[in-house]
Design a protein around this motif. Sequence first.
Motif, PDB file in Angstrom:
ATOM      1  N   GLU A  56     -23.272  80.452 -39.041  1.00  0.00           N
ATOM      2  CA  GLU A  56     -24.055  81.398 -39.348  1.00  0.00           C
ATOM      3  C   GLU A  56     -25.633  81.100 -38.658  1.00  0.00           C
ATOM      4  N   ARG A  59     -24.760  81.788 -34.881  1.00  0.00           N
ATOM      5  CA  ARG A  59     -24.693  83.179 -34.579  1.00  0.00           C
ATOM      6  C   ARG A  59     -25.965  83.746 -34.657  1.00  0.00           C
ATOM      7  N   ALA A  60     -26.804  83.451 -35.444  1.00  0.00           N
ATOM      8  CA  ALA A  60     -28.277  83.946 -35.539  1.00  0.00           C
ATOM      9  C   ALA A  60     -28.927  83.451 -34.245  1.00  0.00           C
ATOM     10  N   ARG A  61     -28.891  82.331 -34.014  1.00  0.00           N
ATOM     11  CA  ARG A  61     -29.474  81.728 -32.813  1.00  0.00           C
ATOM     12  C   ARG A  61     -29.139  82.667 -31.410  1.00  0.00           C
ATOM     13  N   ASN A  63     -27.980  85.589 -31.335  1.00  0.00           N
ATOM     14  CA  ASN A  63     -28.746  86.874 -31.413  1.00  0.00           C
ATOM     15  C   ASN A  63     -30.222  86.991 -31.172  1.00  0.00           C
ATOM     16  N   ILE A  64     -30.795  85.711 -31.603  1.00  0.00           N
ATOM     17  CA  ILE A  64     -32.304  85.436 -31.201  1.00  0.00           C
ATOM     18  C   ILE A  64     -32.475  85.258 -29.578  1.00  0.00           C
ATOM     19  N   CYS A 226     -41.047  90.815 -33.446  1.00  0.00           N
ATOM     20  CA  CYS A 226     -39.592  90.791 -34.305  1.00  0.00           C
ATOM     21  C   CYS A 226     -39.011  92.189 -34.639  1.00  0.00           C
ATOM     22  N   VAL A 230     -33.737  91.515 -35.749  1.00  0.00           N
ATOM     23  CA  VAL A 230     -33.889  89.863 -35.703  1.00  0.00           C
ATOM     24  C   VAL A 230     -34.735  89.495 -36.794  1.00  0.00           C
ATOM     25  N   GLU A 232     -33.932  88.917 -39.926  1.00  0.00           N
ATOM     26  CA  GLU A 232     -33.249  88.024 -40.862  1.00  0.00           C
ATOM     27  C   GLU A 232     -32.863  86.948 -39.862  1.00  0.00           C
ATOM     28  N   ASP A 233     -32.374  87.016 -38.854  1.00  0.00           N
ATOM     29  CA  ASP A 233     -31.830  86.066 -38.073  1.00  0.00           C
ATOM     30  C   ASP A 233     -32.951  85.081 -37.197  1.00  0.00           C
ATOM     31  N   VAL A 236     -32.532  82.561 -39.844  1.00  0.00           N
ATOM     32  CA  VAL A 236     -31.182  81.805 -40.277  1.00  0.00           C
ATOM     33  C   VAL A 236     -31.373  80.864 -39.082  1.00  0.00           C
ATOM     34  N   MET A 237     -31.831  80.922 -37.900  1.00  0.00           N
ATOM     35  CA  MET A 237     -31.417  80.417 -36.745  1.00  0.00           C
ATOM     36  C   MET A 237     -32.105  78.909 -36.940  1.00  0.00           C
TER      37      MET A 237
END
Length: 270
Positions: A56, A59-61, A63-64, A226, A230, A232-233, A236-237
Amino acid sequence: MIQTDNLKCPICSSSFTLGNNSKSMICSRGHNFDMAKQGYVNFCGGSMGKLYEDKELFRARRNIYEAGFFRGVEEAVSGSLKELLNKEGSVIAEAGCGEGSLLSFLQRENPGHSYIGLDISKSAVKMAAQQNGQISWLVADVCKIPLKDGSIDCLIDMLTPANYGEFQRILKPGGYIIKIIPNDGYLTELRQRLGKKAYEDKEVDKFFSRHFALICQKQIKYTFVCEPSVQEDIYVMTPMSGKADGNGSRDKVDSVTMDLSILIGRKEKK
Ligand SMILES: [Zn+2]
């Protein structure tokens, strides 16, 4: 696409050749490492790497990165590579490459060099290999890097722990290290919401200059807006919002601060 030239066996330190159908690498003493179908090699078999699996987070990173939060840093590092490496065919490695976005960006912007990305997380390296087949991706421990002594022209280490002994060993004499560290303002909006203290000054820069001659230091600072995709991510990242400590809340942030320093050092020529 794995290039074996600069690799060494992590068990016996001898060189590799490609095995049958290029599906494995075999060292001169017979140690064998399979290549995954995604095109990376896992030097950390067994359960060790599992400690570092966090799909997770990676995946978040990704996306960021794609949203552009790190773009200013990517461009600054890419510009440094252009200045430092004036001949084609240099070998560039990243320790702790994660899901590979930074190294992929550098490879696209600076073709004509060889690139090696290594990380202890298998799921991260798998994501990296799926994204860019022009780079040698390795699942490997930064404490025991499977690269030959004096094989690297430029080493990159971004927001991950360093192993300066290994870094010194794999760099060529006169080779460069680019280390990216957080400053006070980095993601300060998240830290406030999560109830975290400001970054302590751990004197990373002083520690760095004990191992390498510091030739350049620059700060990269800007505000990143933001978008909803992004929100949430961005939490998470980063390891700071780990599930274990539940004090703060993940309230929506409209913008976050990018604030990193890029340190460029050089190994003695000799
Ligand atoms: Zn071996």
